[in-house]
Design a protein around this motif. Sequence first.
Motif, PDB file in Angstrom:
ATOM      1  N   TYR A 135       0.801  -1.225   0.000  1.00 45.16           N
ATOM      2  CA  TYR A 135       0.000   0.000   0.000  1.00 45.16           C
ATOM      3  C   TYR A 135       0.839   1.283   0.000  1.00 45.16           C
ATOM      4  N   ALA A 136       2.128   1.164   0.170  1.00 43.77           N
ATOM      5  CA  ALA A 136       3.023   2.318   0.032  1.00 43.77           C
ATOM      6  C   ALA A 136       4.402   1.778  -0.332  1.00 43.77           C
ATOM      7  N   TYR A 137       5.085   2.519  -1.193  1.00 47.45           N
ATOM      8  CA  TYR A 137       6.421   2.106  -1.627  1.00 47.45           C
ATOM      9  C   TYR A 137       7.448   2.708  -0.683  1.00 47.45           C
ATOM     10  N   PRO A 138       8.264   1.872  -0.009  1.00 45.58           N
ATOM     11  CA  PRO A 138       9.234   2.382   0.974  1.00 45.58           C
ATOM     12  C   PRO A 138      10.451   2.994   0.278  1.00 45.58           C
ATOM     13  N   PHE A 139      10.253   4.189  -0.268  1.00 48.83           N
ATOM     14  CA  PHE A 139      11.284   4.803  -1.099  1.00 48.83           C
ATOM     15  C   PHE A 139      12.539   5.154  -0.311  1.00 48.83           C
ATOM     16  N   SER A 140      12.409   5.342   0.998  1.00 49.16           N
ATOM     17  CA  SER A 140      13.574   5.653   1.829  1.00 49.16           C
ATOM     18  C   SER A 140      13.664   4.644   2.959  1.00 49.16           C
ATOM     19  N   THR A 141      14.697   3.835   2.912  1.00 48.70           N
ATOM     20  CA  THR A 141      14.974   2.868   3.966  1.00 48.70           C
ATOM     21  C   THR A 141      16.376   3.184   4.449  1.00 48.70           C
ATOM     22  N   SER A 142      16.449   4.095   5.410  1.00 49.54           N
ATOM     23  CA  SER A 142      17.721   4.750   5.720  1.00 49.54           C
ATOM     24  C   SER A 142      18.169   4.506   7.152  1.00 49.54           C
ATOM     25  N   PRO A 143      19.236   3.732   7.337  1.00 50.84           N
ATOM     26  CA  PRO A 143      19.756   3.515   8.685  1.00 50.84           C
ATOM     27  C   PRO A 143      20.354   4.792   9.272  1.00 50.84           C
ATOM     28  N   PHE A 144      20.321   4.873  10.577  1.00 51.41           N
ATOM     29  CA  PHE A 144      20.965   5.982  11.274  1.00 51.41           C
ATOM     30  C   PHE A 144      22.448   5.683  11.450  1.00 51.41           C
TER      31      PHE A 144
END
Length: 417
Positions: A135-144
């Motif tokens: 239902y949503a594209y996880p365009f940002s999967t950003s580790p800290f």
Amino acid sequence: MRRKIAAALLASALVLTACGGGDDDKAADGPVSLRMTIWTGNADHLALFNSIADEYRKTHPNVTEIKFDTLPIETYTTGLTTQIAGGNAPDLAWILENSAPDFVSSGALVPLKVEGSEDLIPSTTKLWQTGGKLYAYPFSTSPFGVFVNNDLIKQAGQQTPAELIAANQWTWEKAYAVNAAVNAGTGKGGLVVRDFDYKTWDNLASVWGGWGASPWSDDGKKCGFADQPMVDAMTAFHKAIFTDKAVPGPGTAPDFFAGNAAMTITQISRASLLKDSKFGWDLVPLPAGPKGTYGVIGQAGIGVMKKGRNADAAAGFLAYFTNPENSAKLAKYFPPPRKSLLTADNLAKTNPLLKPEQLQKVVIDGISVGKVKPSHTGQAELSQTVRAALDPLWKPDADVKSVLGGVCSKIQPMLGK
């Protein structure tokens, strides 16, 4: 009262959105103007988004405009739900990970078809799907990670994080000690948890994860704030603030990127702020805690609002915006969920300020071991309740264990619903 109003607004907005499509979502053959709410106002980000939109419009002349509507990050979800509740829902919207459960479970979003979906890493899509549909594209999967001002650290006579890593000593105990020494020796700030500012408490997941702490159990039903790992993590953090001065206290906001702090915890999208840096800097993984090494990921998804005016056309643009070619472009600022793009060499092509080994250790390795920041249904009310209950903690004489027990007293009835 404010938090109850905010939570009620989110709930009512999502119910309204889930009731059906917009009035004009079947009119995609006529002139279409699309609007996507976002929370970045960064000129480089916007230039990239607009270039992708311009290319799309060349082959879709019926789409006369694609507007990126920036809302303040501090009140983003409230601003978005206010638009929805007011009958002015955007066609597409960025969605924060902490509100993902509410948006996904409510039926407010249109199911998506993603080009090259087999390339998406399953762990990156977990938060954004239900019933086998995305239902949503996880365009940002950003580790800290931790950006480091090596000049300040050396000025204070301390070992840099890179040196501590080489000696297998990059721990939270050492990190706090280095930052305390920088503050004592230079008068500059120590460690800044960016965007926390004693309000956005879930950003502290980047700290307490080293103790294996969590605000609630994996099933979301039991409060974890009063558990010993959280008490230990927050006790160490409180000491770093008020005793050792390793972390700037409430009401102070030294800017790492202006050279006024030794370290900051944030994501690689901030690296562009170092383009004209006058100091030597580095990017390293989060320090190890008593539970060892760990990773924490911030996520953002893009969804098509069912109540938007042009849902069909919006879904078409989203498919283009997130295809493999454009995902590679977006990777300059937002680490993608596509396995084929998550290599150090690929990320280095669009992140010239960062070295391949930095990208490998912080981004790629961080995604492989990281946990997404906390999220829960009913997040708006829950988050505001936690924030208010934590307020007494940010005082020098706070009883950490008692305050954290008070958090659980407040939120356990909400978690048990």
